[in-house]
Design a protein around this motif. Structure first.
Motif: not given
Lengths: 349, 349
Positions: A248-252, A259-263, A333-339
């Motif tokens: 959810d946090a991943i974006k440019p 991102v590591d801190q969030i997990t 704008t964010g990210c796309e889960i490819l899997t």
């Protein structure tokens, strides 16, 4: 690969040619996939590949750059050319070239390159993203095909063989790393190796990736053999919450370290952060592990076109591990889960 | 691994500890198979393994030596210990350590080790030979099982997938290298990659190896799909004659280079020596390619316990290639061909 990108390697650098020795970088710049190939890259974007007679045909098919077929050591052929071209200042890949090979260039001023090809490689081209998408799809299809063949009592190794077989059948060149199939307490090792343990009941962790057209995919999924315990269900929910929060946090502009801190923060709320003993993820492409590293200290700002894994996990010695991992593309704008594989709690057997 | 062998590494050397960074050497000395492990070896035979928290459980299971679980870079943990132990002169593996890592040891006098662990590894222990034998048997069984499933029109990739699948089913950890299945003109590339070409008629070259319990096997066999041409039959006979002549010459005291001369001399009599564009063979063990190299210039004298491949081949661009390869054990009186698969002219389809 366009010339301006290669030119970036020479910005603020004090050398007149760049020696490229790392196979993935050779492939990135020239398309050459042989086991023995080094490059000289010049400031105007020209590239010469040095390889041996085993690869005469292959290099002609794969490469548009100039090719030198060396009879002896590649370093000798390269030094001859450098002398002929009167080039003395040569950049090199300090994290790849060995001390022994470095010393064979004693007549030249080898200087570590500051801008690394790995840095260029972090942001993928459209063509690379297409290849990674294909690899991810193959990987997910292989998991389902292998699980269809799964029977209680099968060994870890047998299930791993099914995974690799179907992956290849669906188009992979081969596994991107040794497929992990770990049952019960074996899953407490993040890099477990499949063995002769029979898969009868309990936790089943599967971490698998394909190389397809040279590009990696990476996915971890959990399957519970038989009814899951409350402890497992709680752990699974916590890891999934942690993984989704990171995605959810991943974006440019967000750093890999953030991102590591969030997990970690999510797992801490569940009192599970001490059981999370590796980093949150890594870039992937021509290598299964490449920059950025989604770890505490990585200041890399995410950019559109980066492809990374997000894979928090918890591990309890004697009990087992739970990890959930997707391959994710950073977008504008964010990210796309490819899997495409579901992350709902899964049970079999 | 017995202490006297490790002690040999310190003979005539001016260092008080040896840094081992190459994964196969780490495995050889300690049994550790993780992806991140370095060693310090001391003159009295004591060994300390440095790894990271992902491998806490695995290193405890696999190793009897002292283990340090490092939180950060392994090189930092190692330097701390060296300072504590007041050791300043440290040997290292110049053909493995990168320039970048080397420079991180700036407070220490790193000296290239003269006696390399690869030299010790050339002569295999009984336990290693047992493992190589098992790997060779698995490899040969996998070829037969895959060929049973072969149908005309199958692609190279599909047949390669069958080979790898059966190899794993018979006990392999995985392929020792990318399995080569090359049909027709594709076989003219000694290191061809299987692709989407359908196997309908003509030359079929299969070069395959397994890793089992960490140890490699390596075999190349030719199958002709449909009736072979006279040209093929002549070429096959010449390569086989060359391979058998080399095997006949293998015994303790003969140099690796001499074995290479013998294959070339036979092919020269058939006017085919110019089509033989690689060396005659290589050692194998924990690596698929390790010393000695059966090439023109290798002065290594063969010793009982060495395991090598013998694999002459001929290659004609546009037509194809023929290679025949066995895994061979040097014995006290000569050698033993470990590979049980027949080398008679073989036809299918």
């Amino acid at each position: 690969m366009s010339a301006p990108t290669v030119t970036a390697l020479f910005r603020d650098q004090k050398f007149d040619a760049l020696l490229v020795t790392k196979p993935e970088n050779v492939r990135y710049l020239t398309g050459f996939t042989g086991s023995n190939g080094w490059l000289l890259v010049f400031p105007d974007g020209a590239i010469t590949l040095y390889t041996d007679p085993r690869y005469t045909v292959q290099s002609a098919v794969q490469c548009t750059c100039q090719v030198v077929i060396a009879k002896g050591m590649l370093s000798e052929a390269i030094q001859e050319d450098l002398k002929r071209l009167k080039i003395r200042r040569v950049g090199f890949e300090a994290e790849h070239l060995t001390v022994g090979r470095y010393e064979s260039f004693s007549d030249f001023k080898l200087k570590p390159a500051k801008v690394l090809i790995e840095t260029l490689r972090m942001v993928k081209t459209d063509d690379e993203i297409t290849k990674i998408r294909a690899s991810v799809i193959t990987n997910s299809k292989a998991l389902e095909a292998a699980l269809k063949r799964f029977k209680t009592g099968m060994t870890e190794t047998e299930l791993a063989a099914e995974i690799d077989y179907h992956s290849r059948k669906f188009g992979a060149d081969g596994p991107a790393f040794d497929t992990i199939v770990a049952v019960g307490p074996n899953s407490a090792q993040p890099h477990a190796r499949p063995g002769k343990t029979k898969i009868n009941a309990g936790i089943l962790l599967i971490d698998m990736g394909a190389f397809e057209a040279g590009y990696a995919s990476d996915m971890t999924r959990m399957v519970h053999v038989g009814p899951p315990t409350t402890l497992y269900k709680k752990g699974y929910a916590a890891v999934l919450e942690s993984q989704l929060a990171a995605i959810d946090a991943i974006k440019p502009g967000v750093t890999a370290g953030r991102v590591d801190q969030i997990t970690r923060a999510v797992l801490k709320r569940h009192n599970l952060d001490k059981e999370f003993i590796h980093s949150t993820g890594h870039g992937l492409g021509l290598e299964i592990h490449e920059p950025p590293r989604l770890g505490r200290k990585d200041p890399t700002k995410l950019e559109p076109g980066m492809v990374i894994t997000v894979e928090p996990g918890i591990y309890q010695e004697g009990w087992g591990g739970i990890r959930i991992e997707d391959t994710v593309l950073v977008t504008a704008t964010g990210c796309e889960i490819l899997t495409p594989t579901s992350k709902e709690l899964r049970q079999t057997g």
